[in-house]
Scaffold this motif. Structure first.
Motif, mmCIF file in Angstrom:
data_model
loop_
_atom_site.group_PDB
_atom_site.id
_atom_site.type_symbol
_atom_site.label_atom_id
_atom_site.label_comp_id
_atom_site.label_asym_id
_atom_site.label_seq_id
_atom_site.Cartn_x
_atom_site.Cartn_y
_atom_site.Cartn_z
ATOM 1 N N VAL A 255 0.862 -0.915 0.101
ATOM 2 C CA VAL A 255 -0.154 -0.045 -0.111
ATOM 3 C C VAL A 255 0.662 1.080 -0.088
ATOM 4 O O VAL A 255 1.640 1.322 0.756
ATOM 5 C CB VAL A 255 -0.999 0.038 1.139
ATOM 6 C CG1 VAL A 255 -1.839 1.354 1.237
ATOM 7 C CG2 VAL A 255 -2.010 -0.975 1.223
ATOM 8 N N LEU A 256 0.481 2.190 -0.979
ATOM 9 C CA LEU A 256 1.096 3.415 -1.201
ATOM 10 C C LEU A 256 0.347 4.570 -0.587
ATOM 11 O O LEU A 256 -1.004 4.561 -1.280
ATOM 12 C CB LEU A 256 1.867 3.761 -2.333
ATOM 13 C CG LEU A 256 2.518 4.981 -2.644
ATOM 14 C CD1 LEU A 256 3.635 5.331 -2.050
ATOM 15 C CD2 LEU A 256 2.623 5.350 -4.254
ATOM 16 N N ILE A 257 0.885 5.102 0.467
ATOM 17 C CA ILE A 257 -0.023 6.278 1.002
ATOM 18 C C ILE A 257 0.635 7.690 0.639
ATOM 19 O O ILE A 257 1.576 8.117 0.895
ATOM 20 C CB ILE A 257 -0.262 6.065 2.592
ATOM 21 C CG1 ILE A 257 -1.086 4.622 2.889
ATOM 22 C CG2 ILE A 257 -1.177 7.161 3.217
ATOM 23 C CD1 ILE A 257 -1.079 4.554 4.320
ATOM 24 N N VAL A 258 -0.168 8.359 -0.049
ATOM 25 C CA VAL A 258 0.335 9.880 -0.510
ATOM 26 C C VAL A 258 -0.411 10.625 0.379
ATOM 27 O O VAL A 258 -1.823 11.009 0.311
ATOM 28 C CB VAL A 258 0.080 10.100 -1.954
ATOM 29 C CG1 VAL A 258 0.764 11.568 -2.301
ATOM 30 C CG2 VAL A 258 0.797 9.018 -2.782
ATOM 31 N N ALA A 272 -1.490 5.241 7.452
ATOM 32 C CA ALA A 272 -0.465 4.101 7.558
ATOM 33 C C ALA A 272 -0.665 3.022 8.785
ATOM 34 O O ALA A 272 -0.590 1.759 8.269
ATOM 35 C CB ALA A 272 0.788 4.661 7.416
ATOM 36 N N ALA A 273 -0.828 3.614 9.852
ATOM 37 C CA ALA A 273 -1.103 2.674 10.913
ATOM 38 C C ALA A 273 -2.324 1.999 10.545
ATOM 39 O O ALA A 273 -2.425 0.606 10.871
ATOM 40 C CB ALA A 273 -1.447 3.417 12.326
ATOM 41 N N GLY A 274 -3.400 2.425 10.045
ATOM 42 C CA GLY A 274 -4.853 1.435 9.670
ATOM 43 C C GLY A 274 -4.221 0.481 8.871
ATOM 44 O O GLY A 274 -5.032 -0.447 8.902
ATOM 45 N N THR A 284 4.258 1.961 2.577
ATOM 46 C CA THR A 284 5.185 3.165 1.833
ATOM 47 C C THR A 284 4.086 4.574 2.189
ATOM 48 O O THR A 284 3.220 4.597 1.466
ATOM 49 C CB THR A 284 5.901 3.203 0.907
ATOM 50 O OG1 THR A 284 6.552 1.889 0.906
ATOM 51 C CG2 THR A 284 6.758 4.170 0.508
ATOM 52 N N VAL A 285 4.569 5.662 2.953
ATOM 53 C CA VAL A 285 4.375 6.752 3.032
ATOM 54 C C VAL A 285 4.951 7.807 2.168
ATOM 55 O O VAL A 285 6.374 7.752 2.586
ATOM 56 C CB VAL A 285 4.120 7.318 4.547
ATOM 57 C CG1 VAL A 285 3.558 8.749 4.598
ATOM 58 C CG2 VAL A 285 3.097 6.292 5.204
ATOM 59 N N THR A 304 9.021 5.406 4.316
ATOM 60 C CA THR A 304 8.885 6.675 3.765
ATOM 61 C C THR A 304 9.692 7.169 2.632
ATOM 62 O O THR A 304 10.565 6.601 2.283
ATOM 63 C CB THR A 304 8.990 7.722 5.045
ATOM 64 O OG1 THR A 304 10.461 7.701 5.425
ATOM 65 C CG2 THR A 304 8.080 7.514 6.251
ATOM 66 N N VAL A 305 8.987 8.100 1.864
ATOM 67 C CA VAL A 305 9.553 8.655 0.572
ATOM 68 C C VAL A 305 9.509 9.984 0.654
ATOM 69 O O VAL A 305 8.365 10.455 0.884
ATOM 70 C CB VAL A 305 8.888 8.155 -0.751
ATOM 71 C CG1 VAL A 305 9.743 8.822 -1.914
ATOM 72 C CG2 VAL A 305 9.291 6.543 -0.709
#
Length: 527
Positions: A255-258, A272-274, A284-285, A304-305
């Motif tokens: 999962v990528l989270i922007v 991200a924790a969810g 990845t955040v 993280t990115v």
């Protein structure tokens, strides 16, 4: 569990009687006996109670006559009243009121206000009232004698058990069409009805018991018309697949989270924790460069990115190409991004240029407020949006009040016209699918009305989408587990002190509760 309209309930009755061959008298007998069974289950001292059964002249009244007869045969003191004239009763209800006469039971006629005033003193001395006046056929406000009866029954303080619907509610609307009985318990027949599961009407129904009266499940399943379903533990528990002993993180999706910006790093963390607590193998955040050290320090389990940013610490449009190059199975975007022309352009181009499943929330939705038609799925791509009522209002150019008054229709219409999945958050969170189906989540509590719980939901849905590769299943499971975790957190912390982090901490317990891997203590609301 399917939720039926008045016309669907009539059609279910017709098919059962005419095509299956179960007589209508049998259905009425089953309905009355199921109400008595509910009374016995909820009142251990039933034999010590005096019960008044208020019957209408139609089928709902016929159910009430069966209740009165069955209670009498079981030794319970019961008084029976018909609102109207005995000569006006027809069909199966007529047969059942005549049976009462054959047994020597008196049915008192209440045909006007004077008769009601005369007999209400007797009714007010009872311990329980059975409301069998109107069922699912009502579509106009009560007036005259019926309005007086509702006011007096509600003012009496006596517990009321309603058959099918509290009298005064319309089966086709969750809105109040007029005055209605406030029930303690509603025994609804065959399937729930819309006013029993959505506010404000549901507040008049009390505890809901769904009674099997003999209508085959396949009859209800195959009914045409609006398809609205209530999410249930029984239907969802199999949606969580058991993990193979030799599985690895790659089996459970990336999962990528922007998300995030300077000052709003918590939103990125909670999403991200969810996702992590919902089983994603990798998370990845991607967040603005100056926010990245803060987000990275909040938890060690995700990557993280750093992305290009504007001077104020929000994403720059040039970050788009960086995001498109990142590995992922599902992308979630929106929590804490902030607003502005560059964010709008970033999100709109993200939808156009990316190709995988997307979960959009918060500021990612605000980017489409001026041009909601760009929020469109093509080629069967899974796009999930998770608006709260204010965001839904902006997308539909309606007021929040209009959205809240027509939640089912608004969510369904937007999902169908844009071919996306709409998770309309709030009390009784809804899922509307591109094919017009609507699912209602019965769980949740006011303690979840706190900052960050929506960000958690974004991560939860994205994680299940990465694992199940089925947007509808992921949304159904995600909103149910999210609300169940909220209920479990509320049981520990209370509604006032509960935070979004508390909800995250109970996501594991919610999965265990759903799958019965390990039972945890539940609140009355969960049951």
């Amino acid at each position: 569990m399917r939720v039926l309209t008045a016309s669907q309930m009539r059609e279910a009755d017709r098919r059962t009687i005419e095509e299956i061959g179960i007589p209508s008298m049998v259905l009425m007998e089953n309905a009355g006996r199921q109400v008595v069974a509910a009374l016995e289950a909820t009142h251990e001292d039933l034999l010590d109670r005096q019960i008044a059964v208020l019957c209408g002249r139609g089928n709902n009244g016929g159910d009430g006559f069966v209740v009165a007869r069955t209670l009498h045969q079981r030794g319970v003191a019961v008084s029976t009243f018909v609102i109207g004239r005995l000569t006006e009763i027809r069909d199966d209800a007529r047969s059942n009121v005549e049976i009462l006469g054959q047994l020597g039971l008196t049915v008192v006629e209440i045909a006007d206000e004077q008769a009601w005033e005369l007999h209400f003193s007797e009714i007010s001395e009872c311990d329980l009232i059975v409301d069998a006046i109107f069922g699912t056929g009502l579509n106009t406000p009560l007036s005259g004698l019926f309005e007086t009866i509702v006011a007096d029954v509600n003012g009496s303080g006596i517990p009321v058990i309603a058959i099918d619907l509290p009298s005064g509610l319309s089966a086709d609307s969750a809105e109040l069409i007029g005055h209605c009985i406030r029930a303690t318990t509603t025994v609804t027949l065959a399937a729930p009805k819309l006013p029993l599961v959505l506010p404000p009407a549901e507040t008049f129904a009390g505890e809901i018991i769904v009674a099997d009266i003999g209508i085959p499940p396949e009859v209800i399943e195959n009914l045409e018309g609006p398809r609205i379903e209530l999410l249930t533990r029984e239907a969802l528990r199999a949606a969580v697949p058991p993990r193979e002993p030799d599985s690895h993180k790659g089996d459970y999706g990336h999962v990528l989270i922007v998300a995030g910006s300077v000052g709003k790093t918590g939103a990125a963390y909670l999403a991200a924790a969810g996702a992590l607590r919902s089983g994603a193998g990798l998370v990845t955040v991607a967040t603005p460069r100056s926010a990245q050290p803060v987000v990275a320090a909040m938890a060690p389990e995700y990557m993280t990115v750093p992305l290009d940013e504007e001077p104020e610490g929000t994403l720059a449009l040039s970050a788009l190409e960086q995001v498109l190059e990142l590995e992922q199975d599902v992308m979630a975007a929106g929590p804490g991004l902030g607003q502005g022309p560059h964010i709008t352009a970033f999100v709109q181009e993200l939808i156009e240029k990316s190709s995988g499943p997307l979960v959009l929330d918060a500021d990612a939705l605000n980017a489409f407020a001026s041009d909601p038609d760009r929020l469109q799925s093509e080629g069967g791509r899974a796009i999930v949006i998770t608006p709260h009522p204010g965001e839904m209002a902006r997308l539909t150019r309606m007021s929040v009040e209009e959205v809240q008054a027509n939640r089912v229709e608004v969510a369904r219409n937007f999902a169908s016209s844009h071919q996306i999945y709409v998770v309309l958050k709030g009390y009784r969170t809804l899922l509307a699918t591109p094919d017009g189906h609507v699912f209602i989540n019965p769980l949740g509590n006011p303690g979840m009305a706190t900052g960050g719980t929506g960000d958690v939901l974004t991560g939860v849905i994205a994680a299940w989408l990465a694992q199940l590769l089925d947007a509808e299943a992921a949304c159904r499971l995600g909103i149910y587990l999210h609300a169940l975790a909220g209920d479990l957190a509320e049981a520990d912390e209370g509604e006032v002190a509960m935070t979004a982090s508390d909800l995250v901490g109970h996501l594991g317990d919610a999965v265990l509760e759903l799958t019965a891997t390990r039972r945890v203590e539940s609140t009355p609301r969960d049951r």
